[in-house]
Design a protein around this motif. Sequence first.
Motif, PDB file in Angstrom:
ATOM      1  N   LEU A  79       3.256   5.911  -3.064  1.00  0.00           N
ATOM      2  CA  LEU A  79       4.480   6.606  -3.447  1.00  0.00           C
ATOM      3  C   LEU A  79       4.698   6.558  -4.955  1.00  0.00           C
ATOM      4  CD1 LEU A  79       6.720   5.329  -0.516  1.00  0.00           C
ATOM      5  CD2 LEU A  79       5.897   7.676  -0.841  1.00  0.00           C
ATOM      6  N   THR A  80       4.348   5.438  -5.578  1.00  0.00           N
ATOM      7  CA  THR A  80       4.457   5.337  -7.036  1.00  0.00           C
ATOM      8  C   THR A  80       3.505   6.309  -7.715  1.00  0.00           C
ATOM      9  OG1 THR A  80       5.106   3.002  -6.913  1.00  0.00           O
ATOM     10  CG2 THR A  80       4.248   3.778  -9.008  1.00  0.00           C
ATOM     11  N   SER A  81       2.284   6.418  -7.194  1.00  0.00           N
ATOM     12  CA  SER A  81       1.316   7.368  -7.759  1.00  0.00           C
ATOM     13  C   SER A  81       1.839   8.797  -7.663  1.00  0.00           C
ATOM     14  CB  SER A  81      -0.028   7.246  -7.034  1.00  0.00           C
ATOM     15  OG  SER A  81      -0.599   5.966  -7.228  1.00  0.00           O
ATOM     16  N   PHE A  82       2.470   9.132  -6.534  1.00  0.00           N
ATOM     17  CA  PHE A  82       3.038  10.463  -6.370  1.00  0.00           C
ATOM     18  C   PHE A  82       4.121  10.726  -7.416  1.00  0.00           C
ATOM     19  CE2 PHE A  82       6.860  12.546  -4.619  1.00  0.00           C
ATOM     20  CZ  PHE A  82       6.416  13.863  -4.647  1.00  0.00           C
ATOM     21  N   LEU A  83       5.032   9.781  -7.609  1.00  0.00           N
ATOM     22  CA  LEU A  83       6.115   9.978  -8.568  1.00  0.00           C
ATOM     23  C   LEU A  83       5.581  10.110  -9.986  1.00  0.00           C
ATOM     24  CD1 LEU A  83       8.755   7.438  -7.179  1.00  0.00           C
ATOM     25  CD2 LEU A  83       8.800   9.931  -6.997  1.00  0.00           C
ATOM     26  N   LEU A  84       4.577   9.328 -10.339  1.00  0.00           N
ATOM     27  CA  LEU A  84       4.009   9.407 -11.685  1.00  0.00           C
ATOM     28  C   LEU A  84       3.310  10.741 -11.918  1.00  0.00           C
ATOM     29  CD1 LEU A  84       2.578   5.798 -12.036  1.00  0.00           C
ATOM     30  CD2 LEU A  84       4.483   6.772 -13.318  1.00  0.00           C
ATOM     31  N   GLU A  85       2.712  11.292 -10.886  1.00  0.00           N
ATOM     32  CA  GLU A  85       1.977  12.543 -11.034  1.00  0.00           C
ATOM     33  C   GLU A  85       2.881  13.771 -10.943  1.00  0.00           C
ATOM     34  OE1 GLU A  85      -1.434  14.996  -8.534  1.00  0.00           O
ATOM     35  OE2 GLU A  85      -1.754  12.858  -8.934  1.00  0.00           O
TER      36      GLU A  85
ATOM     37  N   LEU B  47      11.154   1.874   0.665  1.00  0.00           N
ATOM     38  CA  LEU B  47       9.962   1.656  -0.156  1.00  0.00           C
ATOM     39  C   LEU B  47       9.849   2.739  -1.231  1.00  0.00           C
ATOM     40  CD1 LEU B  47       7.326   0.635   2.550  1.00  0.00           C
ATOM     41  CD2 LEU B  47       8.659  -0.838   1.039  1.00  0.00           C
ATOM     42  N   PHE B  48      10.285   3.943  -0.906  1.00  0.00           N
ATOM     43  CA  PHE B  48      10.296   5.033  -1.882  1.00  0.00           C
ATOM     44  C   PHE B  48      11.221   4.661  -3.044  1.00  0.00           C
ATOM     45  CE2 PHE B  48       9.250   9.803  -1.202  1.00  0.00           C
ATOM     46  CZ  PHE B  48       8.658   9.858  -2.462  1.00  0.00           C
ATOM     47  N   ASN B  49      12.381   4.091  -2.719  1.00  0.00           N
ATOM     48  CA  ASN B  49      13.307   3.658  -3.772  1.00  0.00           C
ATOM     49  C   ASN B  49      12.683   2.579  -4.646  1.00  0.00           C
ATOM     50  OD1 ASN B  49      15.173   5.399  -2.604  1.00  0.00           O
ATOM     51  ND2 ASN B  49      16.200   3.788  -1.443  1.00  0.00           N
ATOM     52  N   GLN B  50      11.977   1.638  -4.015  1.00  0.00           N
ATOM     53  CA  GLN B  50      11.309   0.602  -4.787  1.00  0.00           C
ATOM     54  C   GLN B  50      10.217   1.204  -5.655  1.00  0.00           C
ATOM     55  OE1 GLN B  50      12.218  -2.560  -4.960  1.00  0.00           O
ATOM     56  NE2 GLN B  50      10.610  -3.059  -6.429  1.00  0.00           N
TER      57      GLN B  50
ATOM     58  N   LEU C 280       0.761  10.991   4.092  1.00  0.00           N
ATOM     59  CA  LEU C 280       1.880  10.188   3.608  1.00  0.00           C
ATOM     60  C   LEU C 280       3.193  10.940   3.793  1.00  0.00           C
ATOM     61  CD1 LEU C 280       2.923   7.662   2.110  1.00  0.00           C
ATOM     62  CD2 LEU C 280       2.488   8.872  -0.040  1.00  0.00           C
ATOM     63  N   ALA C 281       3.211  12.240   3.495  1.00  0.00           N
ATOM     64  CA  ALA C 281       4.416  13.048   3.669  1.00  0.00           C
ATOM     65  C   ALA C 281       4.856  13.061   5.126  1.00  0.00           C
ATOM     66  CB  ALA C 281       4.155  14.471   3.179  1.00  0.00           C
TER      67      ALA C 281
ATOM     68  N   GLU D  79       0.831  -1.208   0.000  1.00  0.00           N
ATOM     69  CA  GLU D  79       0.000   0.000   0.000  1.00  0.00           C
ATOM     70  C   GLU D  79       0.863   1.255   0.000  1.00  0.00           C
ATOM     71  OE1 GLU D  79      -3.567   2.090   2.647  1.00  0.00           O
ATOM     72  OE2 GLU D  79      -3.044  -0.027   2.968  1.00  0.00           O
ATOM     73  N   TYR D  80       1.938   1.239   0.781  1.00  0.00           N
ATOM     74  CA  TYR D  80       2.858   2.376   0.762  1.00  0.00           C
ATOM     75  C   TYR D  80       3.431   2.572  -0.641  1.00  0.00           C
ATOM     76  CZ  TYR D  80       3.145   3.000   5.875  1.00  0.00           C
ATOM     77  OH  TYR D  80       2.887   3.271   7.202  1.00  0.00           O
ATOM     78  N   ARG D  81       3.888   1.484  -1.250  1.00  0.00           N
ATOM     79  CA  ARG D  81       4.506   1.593  -2.569  1.00  0.00           C
ATOM     80  C   ARG D  81       3.522   2.122  -3.610  1.00  0.00           C
ATOM     81  NH1 ARG D  81       6.509  -3.735  -1.907  1.00  0.00           N
ATOM     82  NH2 ARG D  81       5.425  -4.349  -3.811  1.00  0.00           N
ATOM     83  N   ARG D  82       2.287   1.682  -3.539  1.00  0.00           N
ATOM     84  CA  ARG D  82       1.293   2.175  -4.493  1.00  0.00           C
ATOM     85  C   ARG D  82       1.117   3.678  -4.377  1.00  0.00           C
ATOM     86  NH1 ARG D  82      -3.310  -2.540  -3.619  1.00  0.00           N
ATOM     87  NH2 ARG D  82      -2.476  -4.052  -5.138  1.00  0.00           N
TER      88      ARG D  82
END
Length: 255
Positions: free
Chosen positions: A21-27, A77-80, A63-64, A16-19
Motif C-alpha cells: 500500500l505504501t508503494s502504491f501511494l508513493l507511485e 493498514l492503508f492509514n498506516q 490488492l485492490a 507485507e500489506y503495508r509495504r
Amino acid sequence: MDKEDDFNPRSIGPLEYRRSLTSFLLECEQKQLDAILVGHAGPREAHALYASVSDLIHFDPILACRVLRYPRLLLPLFNQSAIEAQDARIKILTVESRAGAGQQQKQQLQKPQLSTKRRITVRLLHLPGIDAVSRPTIGQIHSSEVNTMIQVAGTIVRTGPVRMLEASKQYECGAAKCGYRFRVYADPEQGNALPVPKCCPLGASGSQSFPVAPGSGTRTGTSNCKSRVVHEMEGHTDCVDYQEIKLQDLPERLP
C-alpha cells in the motif's frame, strides 16, 4: 473476485500489506503526499488522503480486490501506509535536495518545513461500476456483504447529531522482548464499543484486533509472542466526529 472466495486475508502479514500500500501511494499519490507534507497543522488536526480505487486496480488488481472485500481489516493498514509514505517522501526529497536535484525541490524543503501528518485517513473514491462492489438499490444489499465495501446511490433523508466517538486505542505488549504496539478499533456492530485485548496479537491463539502500528520492540510481526500482559498507551486514543444518516433509494429507483 470469485477467485478470492477461499482466501484468508490474515494469511498475509500486516507488514507485507503495508509495504504494498505504501508503494502504491508513493507511485500514484505523490502530489497529494507532498501537499500534505508542506501543510501547516496542529498535532491533533486530522487530514485526508484521497486514493483512487481505479488507480489501485491498475497498480495491483489483487490488492485492490482485497481492500474492497476486507475494508475493516485493510483500511487501518492503508492509514498506516499513508504515514509511512509521508516519511519516505521526506527522505526522498531530502536526498534529492542535497544532491542538487532542482531549485524547486530545494525551496520546498526550506520553506515551508516538511512534516509528517500522523492523523491521516485514506478515503477511497472512483470505485469501479461493477456488480461485485455496486448495487442499484439499497434493498439489494444483503447481510452476507457486511464488512465489505459496497457503493450505492441514494438520498439522505435523515441525519443524527454529530457526536464524539472513541474510534481506536493503542496498546503495547508488556513482554520485555516484544513491546509490540497495536490498535483496537470501535466495533459498530457492538454499539461502537472498544474491545479490550487480553493478549499480544502476535500470539498463536489469535487476536481480537489486527495490529496496524509498527512494533517498537524486537518483534515486528513474524514472531510468536505468548504474553497475556498488554497496557493501554496514554495519549494515544483517537476520537472522531460520528454521525448516523438514513439513506433512501433515489426517487427514480423506488418501486
